[in-house]
Scaffold this motif. Sequence first.
Motif, short mmCIF file in Angstrom:
data_model
loop_
_atom_site.label_atom_id
_atom_site.label_comp_id
_atom_site.label_asym_id
_atom_site.label_seq_id
_atom_site.Cartn_x
_atom_site.Cartn_y
_atom_site.Cartn_z
N ALA A 19 -57.48 -73.57 -49.91
CA ALA A 19 -58.23 -72.42 -49.42
C ALA A 19 -59.66 -72.54 -49.93
N VAL A 20 -60.53 -71.72 -49.40
CA VAL A 20 -61.92 -71.66 -49.85
C VAL A 20 -62.06 -70.44 -50.76
N ALA A 21 -62.83 -70.59 -51.82
CA ALA A 21 -63.06 -69.48 -52.73
C ALA A 21 -64.39 -69.70 -53.45
N ARG A 22 -64.74 -68.76 -54.30
CA ARG A 22 -65.99 -68.88 -55.06
C ARG A 22 -65.84 -68.18 -56.39
N THR A 23 -66.68 -68.57 -57.31
CA THR A 23 -66.81 -67.84 -58.56
C THR A 23 -67.82 -66.71 -58.35
N ALA A 24 -68.07 -65.95 -59.39
CA ALA A 24 -69.01 -64.82 -59.27
C ALA A 24 -70.41 -65.28 -58.89
N LEU A 25 -70.77 -66.51 -59.25
CA LEU A 25 -72.10 -67.02 -58.94
C LEU A 25 -72.10 -67.97 -57.75
N GLY A 26 -70.99 -68.09 -57.06
CA GLY A 26 -70.90 -68.97 -55.90
C GLY A 26 -71.53 -68.35 -54.67
N ASP A 27 -71.84 -69.19 -53.70
CA ASP A 27 -72.50 -68.77 -52.46
C ASP A 27 -71.47 -68.17 -51.49
N ALA A 28 -71.48 -66.85 -51.35
CA ALA A 28 -70.49 -66.16 -50.52
C ALA A 28 -70.65 -66.54 -49.05
N ALA A 30 -71.95 -69.31 -47.72
CA ALA A 30 -71.51 -70.69 -47.50
C ALA A 30 -69.99 -70.78 -47.53
N ALA A 31 -69.35 -70.01 -48.41
CA ALA A 31 -67.89 -70.01 -48.47
C ALA A 31 -67.28 -69.50 -47.17
N ARG A 32 -67.83 -68.41 -46.66
CA ARG A 32 -67.30 -67.85 -45.40
C ARG A 32 -67.47 -68.84 -44.25
N GLU A 33 -68.63 -69.47 -44.19
CA GLU A 33 -68.90 -70.41 -43.10
C GLU A 33 -67.99 -71.63 -43.18
N LEU A 34 -67.78 -72.15 -44.38
CA LEU A 34 -66.91 -73.32 -44.53
C LEU A 34 -65.47 -72.97 -44.19
N ALA A 35 -65.01 -71.82 -44.63
CA ALA A 35 -63.64 -71.39 -44.31
C ALA A 35 -63.45 -71.28 -42.81
N GLN A 36 -64.44 -70.73 -42.13
CA GLN A 36 -64.35 -70.60 -40.68
C GLN A 36 -64.36 -71.97 -40.01
N THR A 37 -65.22 -72.86 -40.46
CA THR A 37 -65.32 -74.20 -39.88
C THR A 37 -64.02 -74.97 -40.02
N LEU A 38 -63.39 -74.87 -41.17
CA LEU A 38 -62.17 -75.64 -41.44
C LEU A 38 -60.89 -74.89 -41.11
N GLY A 39 -61.00 -73.62 -40.72
CA GLY A 39 -59.82 -72.85 -40.40
C GLY A 39 -58.97 -72.53 -41.61
N LEU A 40 -59.63 -72.23 -42.73
CA LEU A 40 -58.93 -71.95 -43.98
C LEU A 40 -59.16 -70.50 -44.40
N ASP A 61 -69.35 -72.64 -56.84
CA ASP A 61 -69.75 -72.02 -58.10
C ASP A 61 -71.26 -72.10 -58.23
N GLU A 62 -71.78 -71.90 -59.43
CA GLU A 62 -73.23 -71.88 -59.63
C GLU A 62 -73.87 -73.24 -59.39
N LEU A 169 -68.89 -84.00 -50.24
CA LEU A 169 -69.93 -85.02 -50.20
C LEU A 169 -71.21 -84.48 -49.58
N ALA A 170 -71.09 -83.76 -48.48
CA ALA A 170 -72.27 -83.17 -47.83
C ALA A 170 -73.01 -82.24 -48.78
N ASP A 171 -72.28 -81.46 -49.55
CA ASP A 171 -72.89 -80.55 -50.51
C ASP A 171 -73.64 -81.34 -51.59
N GLY A 172 -73.01 -82.39 -52.11
CA GLY A 172 -73.65 -83.18 -53.15
C GLY A 172 -74.92 -83.85 -52.67
N LEU A 173 -74.92 -84.37 -51.45
CA LEU A 173 -76.11 -85.00 -50.89
C LEU A 173 -77.23 -83.98 -50.71
N ALA A 174 -76.88 -82.80 -50.23
CA ALA A 174 -77.88 -81.76 -50.01
C ALA A 174 -78.52 -81.32 -51.32
#
Length: 297
Positions: A19-28, A30-40, A61-62, A169-174
């Motif tokens: 599943a997709v999730a985030r910590t308190a400092l994570g990007d909400a 981006a999390a929503r968009e990735l979950a929607q893209t991957l169907g998670l 996370d941060e 990987l895409a996140d790390g490159l960005a």
Amino acid sequence: MSDARPSLPRTAPDATAVAVARTALGDARAARELAQTLGLADLGTVQPSAVTQVPLLLLFDEVGLGLQVTGEGRYADRASGRAKGKPPGKGALPGPVRAEFVSGRMGYRREHGGGAGQLVARAVGLHKTKAPLTVVDATAGLGQDAFVLAGLGCQVTLLERNPLVHAVLADGLARAALNAECADTIARMTLVPRGSSIDWLRSQAPGSVDVVYLDPMFPHRDKSARVKKEMAVFRQVVGDDDDAVALLEAALAAARYRVVVKRPRKAPAIEGPEPATRLEGKSSRYDLYPLRALPPA
């Protein structure tokens, strides 16, 4: 490493396993968009050690995005599904596996690496030519070898078919593209939209790529082996590359100068043509399939 749980599909992630999730400092967002893209499912803000719904998270996370095992992922019995040992939520979990190029091991390697004398660079042939080479890393993973080659001047195309690894990987490159010391290297790395490396290679004109680099996941069954955190998570996510024979065949058709295959040091070569030569390191080796001489300059 042996794991009784089946690996996730390569084309679509298993919603019961990740599943997709985030910590308190994570990007909400981006999390929503990735979950929607991957169907998670998007679990919102969580404490990974307390998560019991899934064994693995795509966690923001941060720092950015990483693959994070959860309390269920650490303590569940893979064969029976029964909890064992400490209950979920107790004890520290290992940190997320992420594509990191600025700091850590890759940051140190960037600053103190061995240049064209590094084993992967020699396998590609950078010690024999000053000509800029185009390299396709058809099993990019977290992009570490591709980053080394790009840092030495290669134009590297990265292919990664697993949706979870591709996202990390895409996140790390960005993130690395925003760092002044990494930006030039990242500019020489192009991540292709997720899909089959075999199909992509077959779509290229024969001999259109200077070098094709392969590091397919090898079936490793030693239950007592101690493996790095990244490899343990990768085996959980990716499984074995059972189509390595077809991948090598497609690579040989697309490459102009050579195909390089990274293998565990004692593993057999991929079934098919025998490599012309091998370069061995402490734990891995490179099987070389030369097709014609590299350009001298």
